[in-house]
Design an enzyme around this catalytic site. Structure first.
Site, PDB file in Angstrom:
ATOM      1  N   GLU A  80       0.850  -1.179   0.000  1.00 21.83           N
ATOM      2  CA  GLU A  80       0.000   0.000   0.000  1.00 21.83           C
ATOM      3  C   GLU A  80       0.884   1.226   0.000  1.00 21.83           C
ATOM      4  O   GLU A  80       1.813   1.337   0.808  1.00 21.83           O
ATOM      5  CB  GLU A  80      -0.884   0.004   1.265  1.00 21.83           C
ATOM      6  CG  GLU A  80      -1.792   1.200   1.367  1.00 21.83           C
ATOM      7  CD  GLU A  80      -2.648   1.176   2.636  1.00 21.83           C
ATOM      8  OE1 GLU A  80      -3.452   2.119   2.796  1.00 21.83           O
ATOM      9  OE2 GLU A  80      -2.514   0.248   3.457  1.00 21.83           O
ATOM     10  N   LEU A  81       0.642   2.123  -0.929  1.00 22.72           N
ATOM     11  CA  LEU A  81       1.325   3.419  -0.987  1.00 22.72           C
ATOM     12  C   LEU A  81       0.309   4.447  -0.546  1.00 22.72           C
ATOM     13  O   LEU A  81      -0.765   4.547  -1.141  1.00 22.72           O
ATOM     14  CB  LEU A  81       1.830   3.696  -2.393  1.00 22.72           C
ATOM     15  CG  LEU A  81       2.756   2.633  -2.986  1.00 22.72           C
ATOM     16  CD1 LEU A  81       3.111   2.982  -4.405  1.00 22.72           C
ATOM     17  CD2 LEU A  81       3.995   2.454  -2.121  1.00 22.72           C
TER      18      LEU A  81
END
Length: 125
Positions: free
Chosen positions: A120-121
């Site tokens: 996840e960014l």
């Protein structure tokens, strides 16, 4: 005792070359190798890369490639990040989605690394 931050964590990979390529070329981390050990650096943190379970001891009881969900905070706006990831043909799972992180509302993009770990960014922009 009070935890003050994150120093490093370990990823077990089935293919060290692909793992290093993903994190350096796609996510911009710096790869280092010393004494046969691989690591990835970003900010003041690092990820140690193991190529087999219990490669270095002590180790997690059951390390397996692809078993992690990791969230990295990024600088800049998410639209620019998404466009860059698409240009690089990143293995995207989502476009930009709303989430709640450690500091509140954030926007995130999800993708998978070569071992199947969910990455996840996130941005609190």
């Amino acid at each position: 005792m009070q935890i003050s931050g994150m120093d490093h964590f370990v990823i077990t990979t089935g293919n060290v070359e692909e793992c290093l390529r993903f994190y350096t070329e796609l996510l911009g981390m710096e790869a280092r190798t010393a004494n046969g050990r691989h690591s990835l650096w970003f900010g003041a943190q690092k990820i140690n890369i193991h190529t087999r379970p219990a490669e270095f001891l002590p180790a997690a009881a059951s390390p397996t490639p692809g078993s992690l969900d990791l969230c990295f905070e990024i600088k800049g706006d998410m639209e620019t990040a998404l466009a860059e990831l698409k240009r690089k043909n990143a293995p995207l799972v989502t476009d930009i989605v709303e989430r709640n992180g450690a500091r509140g509302k954030m926007r995130s993009i999800y993708l998978r690394d070569p071992d199947g770990n969910l990455i996840e960014l996130a941005s609190y922009e």
